[in-house]
Design a protein around this motif. Structure first.
Motif, PDB file in Angstrom:
ATOM      1  N   LEU A  26      18.164   3.504  48.135  1.00 62.54           N
ATOM      2  CA  LEU A  26      17.419   2.439  47.458  1.00 62.54           C
ATOM      3  C   LEU A  26      18.367   1.488  46.733  1.00 62.54           C
ATOM      4  N   SER A  27      19.346   2.041  46.032  1.00 65.39           N
ATOM      5  CA  SER A  27      20.295   1.187  45.311  1.00 65.39           C
ATOM      6  C   SER A  27      21.111   0.331  46.280  1.00 65.39           C
ATOM      7  N   ARG A  28      21.482   0.899  47.422  1.00 65.81           N
ATOM      8  CA  ARG A  28      22.223   0.116  48.415  1.00 65.81           C
ATOM      9  C   ARG A  28      21.371  -1.026  48.955  1.00 65.81           C
ATOM     10  N   THR A  29      20.100  -0.749  49.209  1.00 64.36           N
ATOM     11  CA  THR A  29      19.206  -1.795  49.710  1.00 64.36           C
ATOM     12  C   THR A  29      19.108  -2.948  48.716  1.00 64.36           C
ATOM     13  N   ILE A  30      18.940  -2.613  47.449  1.00 65.84           N
ATOM     14  CA  ILE A  30      18.827  -3.647  46.412  1.00 65.84           C
ATOM     15  C   ILE A  30      20.120  -4.445  46.299  1.00 65.84           C
ATOM     16  N   TRP A  31      21.260  -3.746  46.322  1.00 65.77           N
ATOM     17  CA  TRP A  31      22.546  -4.434  46.220  1.00 65.77           C
ATOM     18  C   TRP A  31      22.777  -5.366  47.408  1.00 65.77           C
ATOM     19  N   TYR A  32      22.468  -4.906  48.607  1.00 69.03           N
ATOM     20  CA  TYR A  32      22.653  -5.750  49.793  1.00 69.03           C
ATOM     21  C   TYR A  32      21.761  -6.987  49.734  1.00 69.03           C
ATOM     22  N   LEU A  33      20.533  -6.823  49.244  1.00 70.63           N
ATOM     23  CA  LEU A  33      19.634  -7.970  49.100  1.00 70.63           C
ATOM     24  C   LEU A  33      20.197  -8.984  48.103  1.00 70.63           C
TER      25      LEU A  33
END
Length: 215
Positions: free
Chosen positions: A20-27
């Protein structure tokens, strides 16, 4: 090293948080890069190098394509681990594959909107780039349709022992591009293109019935 099928609840929760944190960071990174690109082309490049303004669209495509892949991958992993906390690996893997297919379709729609023209025109503009994108898009979409067929109709599932196109192994994953088998001795992984699987004869091992099953 533990596999996806024997992780503890705490390890699964950690992977949920990580994906989840990776998804948010990539966005956030994608949005920041697109904003930076827009400002850079409209100010500095537009003022000093106006001839390069036409390349803004290609820079944006590269940003969306690169970060889009990472977003799709991390988001589908988040969905996998969220479902995996409650259900088995096979079911979670099914939803992960569907999420990746939907993600790819969304990414292609975003790329089309960046071109801001008819999709067919964007992919057949006569340039080398257009031909490459056209070929890649047809290949990925074709494989995605096949993968959707496999995960929905489920002729086999992760954990099954199958023989297909002359290869025998335990199904590890049904991905967009490949169905992954693990050899029965566990020494190697076998990647079989999904479009080859769907047109081939599949031999699936059946567990022998016990007296309890018969009764």
């Amino acid at each position: 090293m533990p596999t996806d099928t024997d992780l503890s609840v705490e390890e699964i929760r950690a992977r949920i948080r990580r994906s989840l944190s990776r998804t948010i960071w990539y966005l956030l990174i994608c949005a920041l890069l697109l904003l930076t690109s827009n400002l850079l082309f409209k100010t500095f490049i537009g003022k000093f190098f106006p001839a390069f303004l036409e390349y803004e669209i290609y820079v944006n495509v590269i940003i969306v394509l690169g970060l889009g892949y990472l977003i799709i991958n991390s988001a589908s992993n988040f969905i996998y681990w969220t479902i995996r906390r409650r259900l088995d690996h096979a079911t979670a893997s099914l939803f992960r594959t569907i999420a990746r297919i939907v993600g790819i379709a969304t990414l292609l729609a975003v790329l089309t909107s960046i071109f801001n023209v008819n999709p067919a025109a964007a992919l057949t503009i006569g340039s080398f780039t257009g031909m490459v994108v056209d070929f890649a898009t047809q290949t990925v979409l074709g494989q995605a349709v096949v993968a959707m067929f496999l995960v929905l109709l489920r002729p086999f599932k992760p954990g099954d022992v199958i023989t297909v196109v002359g290869q025998t192994g335990i199904v590890k994953d049904i991905g967009i591009m490949h169905t992954v088998l693990v050899s029965e001795d566990g020494s190697k992984e076998i990647l079989i293109p999904s479009n080859s699987v769907v047109t081939a004869i599949i031999i699936k091992a059946v567990k022998p019935k016990t007296e309890d099953d018969v009764g």
